[in-house]
Write a protein that holds these residues in place. Structure first.
Motif, mmCIF file in Angstrom:
data_model
loop_
_atom_site.group_PDB
_atom_site.id
_atom_site.type_symbol
_atom_site.label_atom_id
_atom_site.label_comp_id
_atom_site.label_asym_id
_atom_site.label_seq_id
_atom_site.Cartn_x
_atom_site.Cartn_y
_atom_site.Cartn_z
ATOM 1 N N THR A 195 5.057 0.629 -4.817
ATOM 2 C CA THR A 195 4.937 0.139 -2.697
ATOM 3 C C THR A 195 4.829 1.436 -1.922
ATOM 4 O O THR A 195 4.085 1.244 -1.179
ATOM 5 C CB THR A 195 6.582 -0.263 -2.597
ATOM 6 O OG1 THR A 195 6.852 -1.334 -3.831
ATOM 7 C CG2 THR A 195 5.969 -1.244 -1.585
ATOM 8 N N GLU A 196 5.194 2.236 -2.181
ATOM 9 C CA GLU A 196 4.988 3.078 -0.811
ATOM 10 C C GLU A 196 3.201 3.927 -0.847
ATOM 11 O O GLU A 196 2.808 4.256 -0.072
ATOM 12 C CB GLU A 196 6.127 5.128 -0.995
ATOM 13 C CG GLU A 196 5.878 5.592 0.213
ATOM 14 C CD GLU A 196 7.026 7.389 -0.081
ATOM 15 O OE1 GLU A 196 7.872 7.247 0.584
ATOM 16 O OE2 GLU A 196 6.367 7.962 -0.779
ATOM 17 N N LYS A 197 2.726 4.437 -2.469
ATOM 18 C CA LYS A 197 1.764 4.288 -2.573
ATOM 19 C C LYS A 197 0.590 3.228 -2.094
ATOM 20 O O LYS A 197 -0.260 4.185 -1.521
ATOM 21 C CB LYS A 197 1.735 4.709 -3.819
ATOM 22 C CG LYS A 197 0.368 5.740 -4.629
ATOM 23 C CD LYS A 197 0.527 6.234 -6.562
ATOM 24 C CE LYS A 197 1.411 6.725 -6.605
ATOM 25 N NZ LYS A 197 1.992 7.357 -7.928
ATOM 26 N N ALA A 198 1.046 2.538 -2.096
ATOM 27 C CA ALA A 198 0.300 1.391 -1.630
ATOM 28 C C ALA A 198 -0.277 1.144 -0.326
ATOM 29 O O ALA A 198 -0.858 0.835 -0.001
ATOM 30 C CB ALA A 198 1.179 -0.289 -2.175
ATOM 31 N N TYR A 199 0.731 2.308 0.637
ATOM 32 C CA TYR A 199 0.597 2.381 1.467
ATOM 33 C C TYR A 199 0.426 4.233 2.364
ATOM 34 O O TYR A 199 0.604 3.979 3.798
ATOM 35 C CB TYR A 199 2.428 1.982 2.282
ATOM 36 C CG TYR A 199 2.132 0.398 2.680
ATOM 37 C CD1 TYR A 199 1.704 -0.621 3.966
ATOM 38 C CD2 TYR A 199 2.683 -0.225 1.807
ATOM 39 C CE1 TYR A 199 1.779 -1.478 4.061
ATOM 40 C CE2 TYR A 199 2.760 -1.476 1.575
ATOM 41 C CZ TYR A 199 2.537 -2.385 2.994
ATOM 42 O OH TYR A 199 2.384 -3.876 3.210
ATOM 43 N N ALA A 200 -0.045 4.703 1.467
ATOM 44 C CA ALA A 200 -0.389 5.811 1.233
ATOM 45 C C ALA A 200 -0.852 5.939 2.663
ATOM 46 O O ALA A 200 -1.708 7.167 3.653
ATOM 47 C CB ALA A 200 -0.511 6.643 0.500
ATOM 48 N N GLN A 201 -2.531 5.140 2.700
ATOM 49 C CA GLN A 201 -3.245 5.415 3.355
ATOM 50 C C GLN A 201 -2.652 4.682 5.146
ATOM 51 O O GLN A 201 -3.882 4.319 5.859
ATOM 52 C CB GLN A 201 -4.853 4.678 3.029
ATOM 53 C CG GLN A 201 -4.858 5.285 1.670
ATOM 54 C CD GLN A 201 -5.165 7.093 1.366
ATOM 55 O OE1 GLN A 201 -5.536 7.591 2.753
ATOM 56 N NE2 GLN A 201 -4.932 8.211 1.207
ATOM 57 N N ALA A 202 -2.050 4.298 5.330
ATOM 58 C CA ALA A 202 -1.899 3.538 6.396
ATOM 59 C C ALA A 202 -1.637 4.416 7.699
ATOM 60 O O ALA A 202 -1.053 5.312 6.915
ATOM 61 C CB ALA A 202 -0.519 2.396 6.490
#
Lengths: 256, 256
Positions: A195-202
């Protein structure tokens, strides 16, 4: 892009009483919470003894690599209060009695036995400093460049911080939301990671913290999502909650 | 003289949750009190974020200049637990799964859903490490040279410290005694200074700390005398008490 600049602060807690275990520090948590509202991140803290060389080392390193440096402790009237002298030494400037501080202390002690040499010590500042109003007791805090010299007693520090509210330039405050779940964090470690990785580019980045606890004979964990971008925090919390619910668990908004 | 050697320790508190103000640290006070019983002084503390470079910097400086270095936090199974990797990087060694830790975790999780890759993460140690028994939950603490890697959850750390009690070489514990007085510390600053000076040559040294407070509408202060030499502490407390009583004040043994 200026809006994404991250402003940082460091804190030097000065005091043998913290290092001896006699006193439980409360200024770290207090300053951290206050800084966040100003859009400034507390990046590092050092606790040092009442020794000049320890204070000088910490002050000079931390003031150079952070936007702001705060210190707490060691600004009273007694022999173990060496913060002002140590910081002046770190800055390579002299120590002077600040006239406004003398006037403030004079007024404060008028009904409290009058001015003495020991009390006048609390008007001493590194040369070039300005004062931070102390709304609680007599001795003011001190500002010198990006350094803020505060009291050790937490409620006096609180008053000084209150006086500084809104006066320090910062960025966007970090928004955080918490959910709690009766689950061993080791069972959801992969879920958290992906989940954290999915938002890495946020925008502004996202961090998920996992804080396990053991209560009433059961293990659980609170998960804290932090980012300067509130919409991303909400989206990440929604994703994480949905994923936890999909594994058959209940999620408590706000944490357990 | 070997008996007067001062043994020192440092602590690195690792965790965004402390720097964000979410969690009130309790490990500083807990470790300080425990160290004192071992005859070891907590000389400095740093609180750093969950970032490898911050941990590496703190660990390498503090382990070199203290007899012992403790860390708390970041040894769980989740993605934000990076302490072991960061310390291995600081030491320039690899990370391995410790067979005894794997066996311990295997046994612990046998009745708790079984071993998983995430749980096995808690058996990872810097190469060459030994384990510190965790009597509270599954994952052990880690010792590597003079570094002690402990849990972040205070009661788990307490269990690990309990396991280490009496195993670390130290010197004479610092003895402290406290007296309290309803007095503004600024009124007795000179008295404190001259009393401390009178003991400047005492075996092991003496330090007098002055801790003011404001309570029930009155100001007071507690004075803490610390030294490895109990007789000197007693003598200094007696002198200080007599001097305060001579000014017409009452002194409360043990502090107010």
């Amino acid at each position: 892009m200026e809006s994404s600049r991250i402003w940082t602060a460091a804190l030097v807690v000065i005091g043998d009483e913290i290092l001896s275990g006699r006193t439980q520090d409360k200024n770290v948590a207090q300053l951290a919470a206050w800084l966040n509202v100003q859009g400034i991140r507390l990046r590092e803290v050092r606790v040092v003894a009442d020794r000049e060389e320890a204070i000088v080392e910490a002050v000079n390193i931390l003031r150079a690599r952070n936007d702001y440096l705060f210190t707490t402790g060691g600004i009273g009237p007694t022999h173990d209060d060496i913060t002002v002298d140590a910081i002046a030494a770190a800055l390579g400037v002299g120590v002077v009695h600040h006239p406004d501080a003398l006037a403030t202390l004079d007024a404060y002690y008028q009904t409290r036995g009058g001015m003495t040499e020991a009390r006048a010590r609390m008007a001493r500042v590194p040369e070039g400093a300005t004062l931070i109003e102390n709304r609680v007791s007599g001795a003011p805090g001190i500002r010198w460049g990006n350094i803020f010299i505060m009291a050790g007693v937490p409620h006096i520090t609180a008053g000084m911080l209150d006086r500084l509210t809104g006066t320090l330039e910062g960025g966007r405050p970090v928004v955080s939301r918490t959910i709690g779940c009766w689950v061993a964090e080791s069972e959801v470690a992969d879920l958290l990671r992906t989940t954290e990785k999915a938002y890495a580019q946020a925008e502004g980045g996202i961090a998920i913290g996992s804080y396990p606890f053991f209560r009433d004979g059961r293990v659980g964990a609170n998960f804290v999502v932090r980012s300067p971008d509130a919409a991303n925090v909400d989206a990440c919390i929604a994703d994480l909650s949905a994923a936890l619910v999909a594994t058959g668990r209940e999620v408590t908004d706000g944490g357990i």
